[in-house]
Design a protein around this motif. Structure first.
Motif, PDB file in Angstrom:
ATOM      1  N   UNK A 132     106.024 -24.297 -43.639  1.00 14.78           N
ATOM      2  CA  UNK A 132     104.422 -24.492 -43.924  1.00 14.78           C
ATOM      3  C   UNK A 132     104.460 -25.742 -44.691  1.00 14.78           C
ATOM      4  N   UNK A 133     103.403 -26.412 -44.554  1.00 19.85           N
ATOM      5  CA  UNK A 133     103.014 -27.674 -45.199  1.00 19.85           C
ATOM      6  C   UNK A 133     101.698 -27.636 -46.239  1.00 19.85           C
ATOM      7  N   UNK A 134     101.705 -28.219 -47.174  1.00 17.07           N
ATOM      8  CA  UNK A 134     100.522 -28.207 -47.848  1.00 17.07           C
ATOM      9  C   UNK A 134     100.467 -29.606 -48.691  1.00 17.07           C
ATOM     10  N   UNK A 135      99.176 -30.200 -48.827  1.00 17.38           N
ATOM     11  CA  UNK A 135      99.305 -31.477 -49.815  1.00 17.38           C
ATOM     12  C   UNK A 135      97.812 -31.406 -50.110  1.00 17.38           C
ATOM     13  N   UNK A 136      97.872 -32.253 -51.401  1.00 11.92           N
ATOM     14  CA  UNK A 136      96.173 -32.570 -51.944  1.00 11.92           C
ATOM     15  C   UNK A 136      96.267 -33.662 -53.170  1.00 11.92           C
ATOM     16  N   UNK A 137      95.242 -34.055 -53.153  1.00  9.72           N
ATOM     17  CA  UNK A 137      94.819 -35.063 -54.142  1.00  9.72           C
ATOM     18  C   UNK A 137      93.423 -35.016 -54.958  1.00  9.72           C
ATOM     19  N   UNK A 138      93.327 -35.138 -56.141  1.00  7.25           N
ATOM     20  CA  UNK A 138      92.352 -35.197 -56.654  1.00  7.25           C
ATOM     21  C   UNK A 138      92.209 -36.397 -57.640  1.00  7.25           C
ATOM     22  N   UNK A 139      91.122 -37.302 -57.379  1.00 10.57           N
ATOM     23  CA  UNK A 139      91.110 -38.714 -58.214  1.00 10.57           C
ATOM     24  C   UNK A 139      89.954 -39.036 -58.743  1.00 10.57           C
ATOM     25  N   UNK A 140      89.705 -40.117 -59.433  1.00 18.26           N
ATOM     26  CA  UNK A 140      88.544 -40.482 -60.104  1.00 18.26           C
ATOM     27  C   UNK A 140      88.548 -42.272 -59.853  1.00 18.26           C
ATOM     28  N   UNK A 141      87.663 -42.900 -59.474  1.00 16.63           N
ATOM     29  CA  UNK A 141      87.195 -44.261 -59.079  1.00 16.63           C
ATOM     30  C   UNK A 141      86.778 -44.646 -60.652  1.00 16.63           C
ATOM     31  N   UNK A 142      87.679 -45.632 -61.130  1.00 15.86           N
ATOM     32  CA  UNK A 142      87.322 -46.143 -62.437  1.00 15.86           C
ATOM     33  C   UNK A 142      86.775 -47.673 -62.448  1.00 15.86           C
ATOM     34  N   UNK A 143      86.863 -48.373 -63.436  1.00 13.32           N
ATOM     35  CA  UNK A 143      86.256 -49.599 -63.565  1.00 13.32           C
ATOM     36  C   UNK A 143      87.090 -50.500 -62.298  1.00 13.32           C
ATOM     37  N   UNK A 144      85.890 -51.261 -61.756  1.00 13.20           N
ATOM     38  CA  UNK A 144      86.623 -52.466 -60.796  1.00 13.20           C
ATOM     39  C   UNK A 144      87.376 -51.591 -59.534  1.00 13.20           C
ATOM     40  N   UNK A 145      87.036 -50.432 -59.161  1.00 15.34           N
ATOM     41  CA  UNK A 145      87.685 -49.805 -57.944  1.00 15.34           C
ATOM     42  C   UNK A 145      88.984 -49.163 -58.269  1.00 15.34           C
ATOM     43  N   UNK A 146      89.442 -49.265 -59.601  1.00 14.46           N
ATOM     44  CA  UNK A 146      90.653 -48.731 -59.860  1.00 14.46           C
ATOM     45  C   UNK A 146      90.792 -47.465 -59.891  1.00 14.46           C
ATOM     46  N   UNK A 147      91.603 -46.513 -58.899  1.00 19.49           N
ATOM     47  CA  UNK A 147      91.726 -45.101 -58.776  1.00 19.49           C
ATOM     48  C   UNK A 147      92.805 -44.421 -59.402  1.00 19.49           C
ATOM     49  N   UNK A 148      92.655 -43.421 -60.345  1.00 24.90           N
ATOM     50  CA  UNK A 148      93.696 -42.642 -60.716  1.00 24.90           C
ATOM     51  C   UNK A 148      93.502 -41.172 -60.272  1.00 24.90           C
ATOM     52  N   UNK A 149      94.699 -40.699 -59.605  1.00 29.58           N
ATOM     53  CA  UNK A 149      94.842 -39.705 -59.010  1.00 29.58           C
ATOM     54  C   UNK A 149      96.066 -38.680 -59.498  1.00 29.58           C
ATOM     55  N   UNK A 150      95.803 -37.382 -59.242  1.00 28.82           N
ATOM     56  CA  UNK A 150      96.788 -36.429 -59.312  1.00 28.82           C
ATOM     57  C   UNK A 150      97.144 -35.792 -57.987  1.00 28.82           C
ATOM     58  N   UNK A 151      98.553 -36.062 -57.697  1.00 25.26           N
ATOM     59  CA  UNK A 151      98.956 -35.633 -56.373  1.00 25.26           C
ATOM     60  C   UNK A 151      99.796 -34.378 -56.200  1.00 25.26           C
ATOM     61  N   UNK A 152      99.761 -33.598 -55.041  1.00 26.88           N
ATOM     62  CA  UNK A 152     100.598 -32.416 -55.144  1.00 26.88           C
ATOM     63  C   UNK A 152     101.118 -32.400 -53.514  1.00 26.88           C
ATOM     64  N   UNK A 153     102.465 -32.044 -53.346  1.00 27.56           N
ATOM     65  CA  UNK A 153     102.610 -31.649 -51.845  1.00 27.56           C
ATOM     66  C   UNK A 153     103.582 -30.535 -52.056  1.00 27.56           C
ATOM     67  N   UNK A 154     103.773 -29.799 -50.905  1.00 28.16           N
ATOM     68  CA  UNK A 154     104.862 -28.683 -50.763  1.00 28.16           C
ATOM     69  C   UNK A 154     105.326 -28.397 -49.194  1.00 28.16           C
ATOM     70  N   UNK A 155     106.616 -28.250 -49.248  1.00 23.88           N
ATOM     71  CA  UNK A 155     107.250 -27.789 -47.906  1.00 23.88           C
ATOM     72  C   UNK A 155     107.851 -26.553 -47.967  1.00 23.88           C
ATOM     73  N   UNK A 156     107.327 -25.448 -47.426  1.00 23.12           N
ATOM     74  CA  UNK A 156     107.998 -24.032 -47.775  1.00 23.12           C
ATOM     75  C   UNK A 156     108.286 -23.498 -46.448  1.00 23.12           C
ATOM     76  N   UNK A 157     109.854 -23.367 -46.534  1.00 23.63           N
ATOM     77  CA  UNK A 157     110.486 -22.847 -45.055  1.00 23.63           C
ATOM     78  C   UNK A 157     109.924 -21.378 -44.871  1.00 23.63           C
ATOM     79  N   UNK A 158     109.764 -20.936 -43.562  1.00 28.86           N
ATOM     80  CA  UNK A 158     109.244 -19.783 -43.136  1.00 28.86           C
ATOM     81  C   UNK A 158     110.330 -18.574 -43.384  1.00 28.86           C
ATOM     82  N   UNK A 159     111.374 -19.121 -43.495  1.00 25.31           N
ATOM     83  CA  UNK A 159     112.527 -18.078 -43.869  1.00 25.31           C
ATOM     84  C   UNK A 159     113.731 -18.820 -44.596  1.00 25.31           C
ATOM     85  N   UNK A 160     114.437 -18.068 -45.337  1.00 27.83           N
ATOM     86  CA  UNK A 160     115.648 -18.588 -46.107  1.00 27.83           C
ATOM     87  C   UNK A 160     116.938 -18.902 -45.507  1.00 27.83           C
ATOM     88  N   UNK A 161     117.330 -19.795 -45.362  1.00 26.75           N
ATOM     89  CA  UNK A 161     118.499 -20.065 -44.877  1.00 26.75           C
ATOM     90  C   UNK A 161     119.499 -21.089 -45.573  1.00 26.75           C
TER      91      UNK A 161
END
Length: 276
Positions: A197-226
């Motif tokens: 199962x996959x998940x990803x996300x981002x929250x960001x802010x557009x600052x002065x002159x188009x500069x974007x600062x963001x916080x990123x997250x992602x995860x890959x979680x197997x459906x079973x343990x092997x």
């Protein structure tokens, strides 16, 4: 033990360096183009096995040079491609083993449903290894780091985002499913994998002159343990800074707070992008 280290840290390289930042829910229309060339460094000195035990005793360094592109082919429809070349090193008490080759190419098609008044998209993606995971051979083969798992994967994503009214903030989230096949390039390593199962996300802010600062997250979680399938979660900041004529400098740092059959290391990335 070297076999476990090779597989787990090699899987970490594939996870950290062969997964480019995707378009999110913003699909490019016909004629629109985005291209980025980048360099990434992944560094780890331990990995976490399927039981949660941290195994130490090897230093791992992975560099990846990559090209990533999105090309609009129709209204609300674009194609994506990612091509990396990786150089990875295992260091066992000062003895170094290095692998250098093309990595996991990723090809995708993304479509946004017309008529909806918020950014959203569906994306289908396939991973195509450009190497044989069974190489290099020989008596010391297990000491060399893997570039990746060496088999074909398929992913399906759904993505949605929004700008936050009366603020410079935006956010998006993605959910997906990954089918891990046993279609190997070359001889492979005779291993089986479970889906994830996959998940990803981002929250960001557009600052002065188009500069974007963001916080990123992602995860890959197997459906079973092997004993073979890697899982991980990463978090970290990102920066997008326009420099003129459609060009921008992009940078990021990603930390790995959780892993299974994979390393817990840190990735640093720097790239130059062009969009129109």
């Amino acid at each position: 033990m070297h076999r476990l280290i090779r597989a787990s840290l090699g899987g970490a390289l594939a996870a950290a360096l062969s997964a480019p930042a995707a378009a999110g829910p913003w699909t490019r229309d016909a004629g629109q183009v985005y291209v980025k060339v980048s360099e990434s460094l992944y560094r780890a000195d331990a990995f976490q096995d399927a039981s949660g035990r941290v195994v130490e005793g090897v230093a791992y360094t992975g560099w990846s040079s990559a090209v990533y592109a999105e090309v609009g082919v129709a209204k609300g429809l674009h194609l994506q491609a990612f091509l990396p070349h990786s150089v990875a090193t295992n260091d066992f008490d000062g003895v170094r083993f290095r692998s250098a080759r093309l990595g996991d190419a990723r090809l995708a098609v993304q479509w946004s449903i017309p008529g909806l008044d918020f950014p959203q998209a569906l994306r289908a993606e396939v991973k195509v290894p450009l190497y044989d995971a069974a190489e290099p051979g020989g008596a010391q083969a297990e000491s060399f780091p893997l570039i990746g798992d060496g088999q074909v994967d398929a992913r399906l994503w759904i993505s949605a985002g929004a700008s936050i009214p009366h603020t410079p903030l935006y956010a998006f989230a993605e959910l997906g499913y990954e089918h891990r096949s046993e279609w190997f390039v070359g001889d492979g390593l005779d291993r089986a994998f479970v889906d994830g199962v996959l998940a990803a996300g981002q929250i960001g802010a557009t600052l002065w002159r188009g500069i974007v600062l963001a916080a990123n997250a992602q995860a890959v979680v197997p459906v079973a343990t092997d004993a073979s399938t890697k899982g991980y979660a990463t978090v970290g900041p990102g920066l997008f800074a326009p420099v003129g004529a459609g060009l921008a400098v992009e940078a990021g740092v990603d930390f790995t707070p959780w892993a299974r059959n994979s390393a817990r290391g840190t990735q640093f990335s720097l790239g130059l992008s062009f969009s129109q």
